[in-house]
Design a protein around this motif. Structure first.
Motif, PDB file in Angstrom:
ATOM      1  N   GLY A   1      15.291   7.292  -3.025  1.00 54.19           N
ATOM      2  CA  GLY A   1      15.342   5.925  -2.531  1.00 54.19           C
ATOM      3  C   GLY A   1      14.057   5.454  -1.885  1.00 54.19           C
ATOM      4  N   LEU A   2      12.907   5.997  -2.298  1.00 52.29           N
ATOM      5  CA  LEU A   2      11.633   5.590  -1.697  1.00 52.29           C
ATOM      6  C   LEU A   2      11.185   4.213  -2.197  1.00 52.29           C
ATOM      7  CD1 LEU A   2       9.733   9.011  -1.962  1.00 52.29           C
ATOM      8  CD2 LEU A   2      10.983   8.073   0.006  1.00 52.29           C
ATOM      9  N   ILE A   3      11.613   3.854  -3.406  1.00 50.94           N
ATOM     10  CA  ILE A   3      11.288   2.550  -3.997  1.00 50.94           C
ATOM     11  C   ILE A   3      12.602   1.868  -4.384  1.00 50.94           C
ATOM     12  CG2 ILE A   3      10.090   1.347  -5.857  1.00 50.94           C
ATOM     13  CD1 ILE A   3       8.161   2.702  -4.004  1.00 50.94           C
ATOM     14  N   SER A   4      12.692   0.580  -4.046  1.00 58.37           N
ATOM     15  CA  SER A   4      13.946  -0.128  -4.328  1.00 58.37           C
ATOM     16  C   SER A   4      13.779  -1.333  -5.245  1.00 58.37           C
ATOM     17  CB  SER A   4      14.586  -0.586  -3.011  1.00 58.37           C
ATOM     18  OG  SER A   4      13.687  -1.416  -2.279  1.00 58.37           O
ATOM     19  N   GLU A   5      12.599  -1.930  -5.318  1.00 57.72           N
ATOM     20  CA  GLU A   5      12.398  -3.156  -6.097  1.00 57.72           C
ATOM     21  C   GLU A   5      12.130  -2.818  -7.566  1.00 57.72           C
ATOM     22  OE1 GLU A   5       9.189  -5.039  -4.131  1.00 57.72           O
ATOM     23  OE2 GLU A   5      10.285  -5.380  -2.276  1.00 57.72           O
ATOM     24  N   VAL A   6      13.145  -2.294  -8.224  1.00 54.42           N
ATOM     25  CA  VAL A   6      12.980  -1.785  -9.585  1.00 54.42           C
ATOM     26  C   VAL A   6      12.758  -2.905 -10.582  1.00 54.42           C
ATOM     27  CG1 VAL A   6      14.028  -0.396 -11.401  1.00 54.42           C
ATOM     28  CG2 VAL A   6      14.387   0.218  -9.006  1.00 54.42           C
TER      29      VAL A   6
ATOM     30  N   LEU B   1       0.828  -1.211   0.000  1.00 54.58           N
ATOM     31  CA  LEU B   1       0.000   0.000   0.000  1.00 54.58           C
ATOM     32  C   LEU B   1       0.858   1.255   0.000  1.00 54.58           C
ATOM     33  CD1 LEU B   1      -2.882  -0.928   2.485  1.00 54.58           C
ATOM     34  CD2 LEU B   1      -3.047  -0.610   0.015  1.00 54.58           C
ATOM     35  N   LEU B   2       1.940   1.251   0.796  1.00 49.61           N
ATOM     36  CA  LEU B   2       2.802   2.426   0.859  1.00 49.61           C
ATOM     37  C   LEU B   2       3.478   2.675  -0.491  1.00 49.61           C
ATOM     38  CD1 LEU B   2       4.088   4.667   2.520  1.00 49.61           C
ATOM     39  CD2 LEU B   2       5.875   3.050   3.218  1.00 49.61           C
TER      40      LEU B   2
END
Length: 580
Positions: free
Chosen positions: A46-51, A5-6
């Motif tokens: 760096g808010l999302i890492s699973e690119v 959700l985040l």
């Protein structure tokens, strides 16, 4: 669940904030998504890492886009556009790919990598270019149709280019395995065509009878993803399966409903795909190789613009349409991201090179609106200059009417036009001249006889009736020309009263020094009229308000006259009067 959700909230918030901002500044939604991804990605905040996982999932957006493109490609439409699509489009992809690939070889890339890089960069952004032309209302123009034809072939070329990447990756496999894979691929393509022709359409008829929109949408997604999965199982591109599914349904009665149901998913997933690509963009890599990247962007845009311009001219387009076509399609495209990421997964491109190529494509997209605006400005000036030259040559050969005007109006802009309307309403004969062909064309469309003439040429003024006119009105917009013309008219045509338009107080002082009969500031009386209305709106009685305005006008003009007299008695003014 909380993490999911985040992440979703972060994606949506970045898109909602940045994409409208990019579109508002003319950069387009694609670049907005790339910027949003860059901002929230691991190389920035760096808010999302699973690119990688996000990129793999979001590739469904590209699959759905190919399905929608297939839906648009009816055989009849392709036949009408066959020359532009398969002639101009094919030539553009082949020549651009070959030339860009050759440049890549010069940069030291292997022939396989250079081939993929060349043809990847040869593709332009369908979404980006179509949006630019749509915003400018030029999709239906001559150059718009030509650009669309090239984009259409580029969309078709994506499928064989993806197959080319797969073939280059499998080139070391034994020949028998290669033949077996080719046979499997051809067999699956034939199977998809047969199933689509004889099973998919009847299935949609059954689903439609249920009168459930949700069920119809589910069936559409099942067809797209099912064909994409089947192609992937035999080593072909998922996009190829989706494209074939769209082609098979392009002439069905369900086409419009399918487009409406698929479009929201396509838009969201494609936006997610661009954001995932943006998250892969490496700012450190940009700073480290900024010289090479910017040079590559310039070379890319120059080569594509030049080649498309030359080919468009060869196919019969005029200079302006050819140039517009070239600059509109000068950028790299979104399918280059797909091609480069596929090449990277197949070990045909290094991670660093993929990052550099992604930056080149993205920056070329950012530069495109600026290049298009520059081309428009250049073509606008060129067209205006050519039109004015042609008009001037024609107007210079016209002769003035043989009548004695009471008034000669010099300059037929908004002020000259208003004066002419008043004189015409009272049947007062006048002649009007102007040195701007555009003003003359506009005036003649309104029914006024305005002639071409230079206010600084005494022979022109004499032919226009200045010798016999009772009044000459200088309504010229250029203060320098107005002052020079006033000086000459005072000297050569002293019989006529002379009124002159002043742009500002300084211009008015210069004109008053020439002892004109009347000098009027172009916005002065309008401003006083607004002031009068303002006073009355504030409750001042009408008579009193008019008296205040009259007193202000008399005081103001008296001060202006005092400035003129003060300037006229100065040593500089005496010297000026002596010289003239």
């Amino acid at each position: 669940m909380d993490h999911f959700l985040l992440s979703t909230i972060i994606f949506l918030l970045a898109a909602v904030l940045i994409v409208p901002l990019a579109k508002h500044n003319g950069l387009g939604a694609v670049l907005g998504y790339l910027g949003a991804g860059l901002l929230i990605g691991p190389n920035s905040l760096g808010l999302i890492s699973e690119v990688e996982a996000i990129l793999h999932f979001s590739e469904l957006g590209v699959v759905l886009l190919l399905f929608l493109i297939g839906l648009e490609l009816k055989p009849r439409r392709l036949w009408v556009m066959r020359k532009a699509v398969f002639g101009l489009g094919l030539a553009q992809v082949l020549l651009s790919g070959a030339l860009l690939g050759g440049v890549a070889l010069l940069f030291g890339l292997t022939w396989k990598t250079a081939l993929i890089a060349g043809f990847g960069l040869a593709l332009s952004s369908t979404a980006f270019a179509l949006q630019l032309m749509s915003e400018r209302g030029e999709l239906s123009s001559q150059y718009g149709r030509g650009a669309f034809a090239i984009l259409l072939f580029q969309d078709l070329a994506v499928v064989p280019l993806l197959a080319l990447v797969a073939a280059l990756a499998d080139s070391k496999v034994h020949d028998s395995n290669a033949l077996l894979n080719l046979a499997k691929g051809l067999g699956m393509i034939i199977a998809v065509i047969v199933i689509g022709r004889f099973a998919v359409k009847p299935a949609f008829h059954l689903v439609a009878k249920a009168h459930s929109r949700e069920l119809f949408t589910a069936a559409a997604l099942l067809v797209v993803m099912g064909t994409a999965w089947l192609m992937e199982q035999v080593g072909l591109s998922m996009a190829l399966g989706a494209f074939l599914a769209g082609m098979l349904l392009s002439d069905s009665e369900f086409r419009h409903q399918l487009e409406a149901d698929i479009e929201p998913f396509r838009g969201l997933l494609l936006g997610l795909f661009f954001m995932a690509v943006g998250m892969q963009m490496d700012l450190h890599l940009l700073l480290e190789h900024i010289g090479i990247i910017l040079a590559a962007v310039v070379v890319l845009m120059l080569i594509k613009t030049g080649l498309i311009y030359a080919m468009a001219r060869g196919f019969g387009n005029n200079n302006a349409d050819s140039l517009r076509m070239g600059v509109t399609l000068s950028q790299g495209g979104e399918f280059a991201f797909v091609l480069f990421s596929t090449a990277a997964q197949s070990k045909l491109m290094s991670t660093e090179l993929t990052g550099i190529m992604t930056l080149v494509v993205s920056i070329s997209m950012a530069f495109t609106p600026l290049v298009v605006k520059a081309a428009d400005s250049y073509l606008g000036r060129q067209q205006k200059r050519q039109s004015d030259d042609e008009d001037t040559q024609a107007l210079e050969h016209e002769t003035f009417p043989e009548h004695n005007p009471e008034v000669l109006i010099i300059g037929f802009g908004r002020i000259g036009l208003t004066i002419a309307r008043v004189l015409q309403a009272r049947n007062i004969a006048f002649t009007a001249i102007d040195a701007n062909p555009a003003h003359i064309r506009f005036a003649r469309r309104l029914g006024y006889e305005v002639y071409y003439g230079d206010a600084l040429r005494n022979d022109v003024l004499e032919a226009a009736g200045a010798e016999k006119a009772r009044l000459i009105i200088l309504a010229i917009n250029n203060p320098d020309i107005s002052e020079k013309a006033a000086l000459q008219i005072r000297e050569h045509f002293p019989r006529a009263k002379l009124f002159a338009r002043a742009r500002n107080s300084e211009n008015a002082l210069h004109l008053l020094e020439l002892d004109l009969d009347h000098v009027f500031l172009e916005t002065y009386d309008t401003s006083l009229g607004v002031s009068l209305e303002a006073l009355q709106a504030l409750g001042v009685p009408a008579d009193k308000a008019r008296q205040w305005i009259l007193e202000f006008r008399e005081t103001d003009l008296a001060q202006l006259e005092a400035k003129r007299l003060s300037k006229a008695t100065s040593p500089q003014a005496e010297s000026w009067q002596h010289e003239h």
